[in-house]
Design a protein around this motif. Structure first.
Motif, PDB file in Angstrom:
ATOM      1  N   PRO A 193     -34.502   1.382 -61.854  1.00  0.00           N
ATOM      2  CA  PRO A 193     -33.446   1.053 -62.819  1.00  0.00           C
ATOM      3  C   PRO A 193     -32.844  -0.299 -62.489  1.00  0.00           C
ATOM      4  CG  PRO A 193     -33.204   3.305 -61.999  1.00  0.00           C
ATOM      5  CD  PRO A 193     -34.252   2.654 -61.155  1.00  0.00           C
ATOM      6  N   GLN A 194     -32.557  -1.085 -63.528  1.00  0.00           N
ATOM      7  CA  GLN A 194     -32.011  -2.425 -63.303  1.00  0.00           C
ATOM      8  C   GLN A 194     -30.676  -2.358 -62.581  1.00  0.00           C
ATOM      9  OE1 GLN A 194     -31.884  -4.334 -67.114  1.00  0.00           O
ATOM     10  NE2 GLN A 194     -34.094  -4.665 -67.191  1.00  0.00           N
ATOM     11  N   ALA A 195     -29.900  -1.347 -62.900  1.00  0.00           N
ATOM     12  CA  ALA A 195     -28.616  -1.169 -62.206  1.00  0.00           C
ATOM     13  C   ALA A 195     -28.375   0.318 -62.013  1.00  0.00           C
ATOM     14  CB  ALA A 195     -27.475  -1.779 -63.027  1.00  0.00           C
ATOM     15  N   ILE A 196     -28.218   0.731 -60.770  1.00  0.00           N
ATOM     16  CA  ILE A 196     -27.974   2.143 -60.471  1.00  0.00           C
ATOM     17  C   ILE A 196     -26.472   2.387 -60.486  1.00  0.00           C
ATOM     18  CG2 ILE A 196     -28.236   3.984 -58.774  1.00  0.00           C
ATOM     19  CD1 ILE A 196     -30.729   2.593 -57.762  1.00  0.00           C
ATOM     20  N   SER A 197     -26.014   3.081 -61.517  1.00  0.00           N
ATOM     21  CA  SER A 197     -24.586   3.373 -61.621  1.00  0.00           C
ATOM     22  C   SER A 197     -24.216   4.539 -60.729  1.00  0.00           C
ATOM     23  CB  SER A 197     -24.219   3.689 -63.082  1.00  0.00           C
ATOM     24  OG  SER A 197     -24.982   4.780 -63.547  1.00  0.00           O
ATOM     25  N   LYS A 198     -22.986   4.560 -60.311  1.00  0.00           N
ATOM     26  CA  LYS A 198     -22.507   5.656 -59.485  1.00  0.00           C
ATOM     27  C   LYS A 198     -22.457   6.928 -60.321  1.00  0.00           C
ATOM     28  CE  LYS A 198     -18.775   7.002 -56.388  1.00  0.00           C
ATOM     29  NZ  LYS A 198     -17.454   6.639 -55.808  1.00  0.00           N
ATOM     30  N   THR A 199     -23.034   8.000 -59.798  1.00  0.00           N
ATOM     31  CA  THR A 199     -23.105   9.255 -60.539  1.00  0.00           C
ATOM     32  C   THR A 199     -21.975  10.171 -60.108  1.00  0.00           C
ATOM     33  OG1 THR A 199     -25.521   9.045 -60.565  1.00  0.00           O
ATOM     34  CG2 THR A 199     -24.594  11.185 -61.187  1.00  0.00           C
ATOM     35  N   LYS A 200     -21.107  10.502 -61.060  1.00  0.00           N
ATOM     36  CA  LYS A 200     -20.027  11.434 -60.792  1.00  0.00           C
ATOM     37  C   LYS A 200     -20.503  12.858 -61.037  1.00  0.00           C
ATOM     38  CE  LYS A 200     -16.474   8.062 -62.057  1.00  0.00           C
ATOM     39  NZ  LYS A 200     -15.350   7.729 -62.968  1.00  0.00           N
ATOM     40  N   PHE A 201     -19.799  13.828 -60.441  1.00  0.00           N
ATOM     41  CA  PHE A 201     -20.281  15.199 -60.425  1.00  0.00           C
ATOM     42  C   PHE A 201     -20.479  15.769 -61.825  1.00  0.00           C
ATOM     43  CE2 PHE A 201     -19.811  19.850 -59.772  1.00  0.00           C
ATOM     44  CZ  PHE A 201     -20.902  20.024 -58.945  1.00  0.00           C
ATOM     45  N   LEU A 202     -19.611  15.454 -62.762  1.00  0.00           N
ATOM     46  CA  LEU A 202     -19.703  16.022 -64.112  1.00  0.00           C
ATOM     47  C   LEU A 202     -20.230  15.015 -65.135  1.00  0.00           C
ATOM     48  CD1 LEU A 202     -16.401  18.135 -64.218  1.00  0.00           C
ATOM     49  CD2 LEU A 202     -18.727  18.939 -63.778  1.00  0.00           C
ATOM     50  N   ASP A 203     -20.881  13.960 -64.668  1.00  0.00           N
ATOM     51  CA  ASP A 203     -21.415  12.949 -65.579  1.00  0.00           C
ATOM     52  C   ASP A 203     -22.444  13.523 -66.550  1.00  0.00           C
ATOM     53  OD1 ASP A 203     -19.912  10.803 -64.905  1.00  0.00           O
ATOM     54  OD2 ASP A 203     -21.463   9.716 -63.819  1.00  0.00           O
ATOM     55  N   PHE A 204     -23.138  14.574 -66.110  1.00  0.00           N
ATOM     56  CA  PHE A 204     -24.187  15.124 -66.966  1.00  0.00           C
ATOM     57  C   PHE A 204     -23.626  15.661 -68.283  1.00  0.00           C
ATOM     58  CE2 PHE A 204     -22.655  18.801 -64.609  1.00  0.00           C
ATOM     59  CZ  PHE A 204     -22.688  19.834 -65.539  1.00  0.00           C
ATOM     60  N   ILE A 205     -22.347  16.016 -68.292  1.00  0.00           N
ATOM     61  CA  ILE A 205     -21.730  16.526 -69.522  1.00  0.00           C
ATOM     62  C   ILE A 205     -21.732  15.458 -70.614  1.00  0.00           C
ATOM     63  CG2 ILE A 205     -19.587  17.433 -70.523  1.00  0.00           C
ATOM     64  CD1 ILE A 205     -18.999  18.743 -67.849  1.00  0.00           C
ATOM     65  N   LYS A 206     -21.599  14.178 -70.190  1.00  0.00           N
ATOM     66  CA  LYS A 206     -21.614  13.084 -71.165  1.00  0.00           C
ATOM     67  C   LYS A 206     -22.947  13.013 -71.918  1.00  0.00           C
ATOM     68  CE  LYS A 206     -18.520  10.246 -68.303  1.00  0.00           C
ATOM     69  NZ  LYS A 206     -18.411   8.994 -67.515  1.00  0.00           N
ATOM     70  N   TYR A 207     -23.993  13.512 -71.288  1.00  0.00           N
ATOM     71  CA  TYR A 207     -25.311  13.451 -71.921  1.00  0.00           C
ATOM     72  C   TYR A 207     -25.331  14.211 -73.244  1.00  0.00           C
ATOM     73  CZ  TYR A 207     -30.290  14.114 -72.789  1.00  0.00           C
ATOM     74  OH  TYR A 207     -31.523  14.139 -73.374  1.00  0.00           O
ATOM     75  N   TRP A 208     -24.496  15.234 -73.359  1.00  0.00           N
ATOM     76  CA  TRP A 208     -24.469  16.027 -74.577  1.00  0.00           C
ATOM     77  C   TRP A 208     -24.215  15.139 -75.814  1.00  0.00           C
ATOM     78  CZ3 TRP A 208     -25.964  20.752 -75.860  1.00  0.00           C
ATOM     79  CH2 TRP A 208     -25.544  21.271 -77.085  1.00  0.00           C
ATOM     80  N   LYS A 209     -23.244  14.215 -75.697  1.00  0.00           N
ATOM     81  CA  LYS A 209     -22.926  13.326 -76.817  1.00  0.00           C
ATOM     82  C   LYS A 209     -23.999  12.253 -77.017  1.00  0.00           C
ATOM     83  CE  LYS A 209     -17.888  13.846 -76.602  1.00  0.00           C
ATOM     84  NZ  LYS A 209     -16.580  13.137 -76.449  1.00  0.00           N
ATOM     85  N   GLN A 210     -24.662  11.867 -75.914  1.00  0.00           N
ATOM     86  CA  GLN A 210     -25.651  10.794 -75.984  1.00  0.00           C
ATOM     87  C   GLN A 210     -27.048  11.306 -76.342  1.00  0.00           C
ATOM     88  OE1 GLN A 210     -25.367   9.389 -71.979  1.00  0.00           O
ATOM     89  NE2 GLN A 210     -23.298   8.533 -72.217  1.00  0.00           N
ATOM     90  N   SER A 211     -27.261  12.599 -76.258  1.00  0.00           N
ATOM     91  CA  SER A 211     -28.594  13.178 -76.426  1.00  0.00           C
ATOM     92  C   SER A 211     -29.059  13.128 -77.886  1.00  0.00           C
ATOM     93  CB  SER A 211     -28.593  14.629 -75.952  1.00  0.00           C
ATOM     94  OG  SER A 211     -27.704  15.406 -76.744  1.00  0.00           O
ATOM     95  N   PRO A 212     -30.366  13.196 -78.118  1.00  0.00           N
ATOM     96  CA  PRO A 212     -30.893  13.234 -79.492  1.00  0.00           C
ATOM     97  C   PRO A 212     -30.337  14.442 -80.246  1.00  0.00           C
ATOM     98  CG  PRO A 212     -32.655  12.857 -77.896  1.00  0.00           C
ATOM     99  CD  PRO A 212     -31.438  13.204 -77.106  1.00  0.00           C
ATOM    100  N   ILE A 213     -30.195  14.314 -81.549  1.00  0.00           N
ATOM    101  CA  ILE A 213     -29.626  15.385 -82.361  1.00  0.00           C
ATOM    102  C   ILE A 213     -30.465  16.656 -82.255  1.00  0.00           C
ATOM    103  CG2 ILE A 213     -30.837  14.592 -84.428  1.00  0.00           C
ATOM    104  CD1 ILE A 213     -27.358  16.287 -84.264  1.00  0.00           C
TER     105      ILE A 213
END
Length: 388
Positions: A193-213
């Motif tokens: 990855p060009q930039a590795i962002s810091k992963t917070k414990f509940l970051d995966f929840i954000k994927y719900w809004k970003q995920s394909p319909i």
């Protein structure tokens, strides 16, 4: 090569899961008995299992996201399986409640660490046309461990009754074999990855809004199903409630897993040929039939028939669901997509079992099975109408 259906990595990952499940399932039938023998109350056992499952659920999402962010799979797979193996002997090292909580949680944390990354590795070995077979083969090998493990435990305890501590130590051996096999896995090189962002414990929840319909349209009904798919313990309790002895109950559990293991790969193949939706919906209707049948079953032959169908349901849904999810998510987000789904699934399963226990206690076992069966028919109809 993806054209090679059962590649080296698929076979090795499947063997790793097999040996890990042998170790875990050697202890599954005796875990409540062992905990009771060291003065754990039923309430404390419930709190322990709930805490451990919640840890596994949340960690699946976090480590799946972390695996995608770092562009790595194998280190998570190796570390996750190592934690699960080490936890087995730790459970009998001391009998202090806090220590037992630590060791049991460590085992479930291991599952959380490895799940998303392992399934992403499996997905990398497949094309959209072979996902069902690859995930089906993996589920078949994994579940065969749930056949072999309890059988080994039954044989050992027949010769050494109540020798639970040695059984826990012996369960460490297949766990070590599993860890050893992980060193033969070859992870395909990926662009960092060009930039590795810091992963917070509940970051995966954000994927719900970003995920394909399509991901959200699929996962939402799957999670509704999870809320009404209580632990298999309730099926075993139904057998006990009907007057069957412990040998029949454990035997039925082994029989169910054998049916599951035998049909998982064929069902994955059918999913590739006829479509994920058709096979998964078929599995849901089978589940509904099993649960509605369980509400009224009271004879051994009825239970045998229903457990055959229940194994068929598991074969048609467990691996197929993950294969379906990986097909509608981007390759760079595979571990996050699986991790997010399995995280919510674990929490939903915990809530489902709590709800089932409340209904069973308040109204009776037949209501647990009838309500689940009816709701799942609704989920199946939704998938038929809404999903392509």
């Amino acid at each position: 090569m993806k054209s090679n259906l059962l590649s080296r990595n698929v076979i090795i990952l499947s063997l790793v899961s097999f040996f890990t499940d042998v170790a875990s399932e050697m202890l599954y039938p005796v875990m409540p008995i062992y905990l009771s023998s060291i003065s754990f109350s039923v309430l404390l056992i419930g709190v322990l299992e709930g805490f451990a499952e919640a840890t596994a659920g949340l960690s699946k999402g976090y480590f799946g996201k972390l695996s995608d962010n770092q562009g790595k799979r194998l280190p998570f797979v190796q570390f996750g399986y190592a934690l699960s193996a080490i936890s087995k002997p730790l459970l009998v090292a001391y009998v202090f409640p806090l220590w037992i909580f630590f060791a049991r949680t460590l085992e479930r944390l291991g599952k959380g660490v490895r799940t998303g990354a392992r399934d992403a590795l499996l997905s990398d070995e497949a094309t959209a046309a072979t996902k069902g077979r690859i995930f089906g083969f993996h589920r078949s090998m994994d579940t065969m461990g749930a056949v072999v493990g309890p059988m080994l435990a039954m044989v050992y305890l027949a010769y050494r009754p109540e020798d639970y501590k040695m059984l826990f130590l012996l369960a460490f051996l297949p766990g070590v074999l599993a860890i050893g096999f992980t060193f033969f896995i070859k992870e395909k090189r990926k662009e960092k990855p060009q930039a590795i962002s810091k992963t917070k414990f509940l970051d995966f929840i954000k994927y719900w809004k970003q995920s394909p319909i399509d991901y959200r349209k699929l996962v939402l009904p799957l999670l509704i199903f999870t809320f009404f798919n209580s632990s298999d313990v309730f099926l075993l309790l139904k057998l006990k409630d009907a007057g069957l002895g412990d040998t029949y109950v454990i035997g039925m559990y082994i029989f169910f897993n054998l049916v599951y293991a035998l049909f998982a790969y064929p069902m994955g193949s059918f999913a590739d040929k006829w479509g994920m939706k058709r096979i998964f919906v078929f599995g849901l209707f089978v589940f509904a039939g099993v649960y509605l049948g369980m509400a009224y079953a009271d004879q051994l032959w009825m239970f045998v028939a229903l457990f055959i169908l229940y194994g068929l349901f598991s074969a048609a849904t467990e691996g197929v669901a993950k294969a379906w999810i990986t097909n509608i998510s981007l390759p760079k987000d595979t571990a996050t997509a699986i991790g997010t789904y399995t995280a919510f699934q674990s929490i939903g399963a915990l809530m489902a079992s709590s709800l089932a226990g409340l209904i069973w206690y308040s109204f009776g076992p037949e209501y647990v099975f009838m309500i689940s069966g009816i709701v799942v028919i609704g989920v199946a109809v939704y998938l038929i109408v809404k999903m392509k």
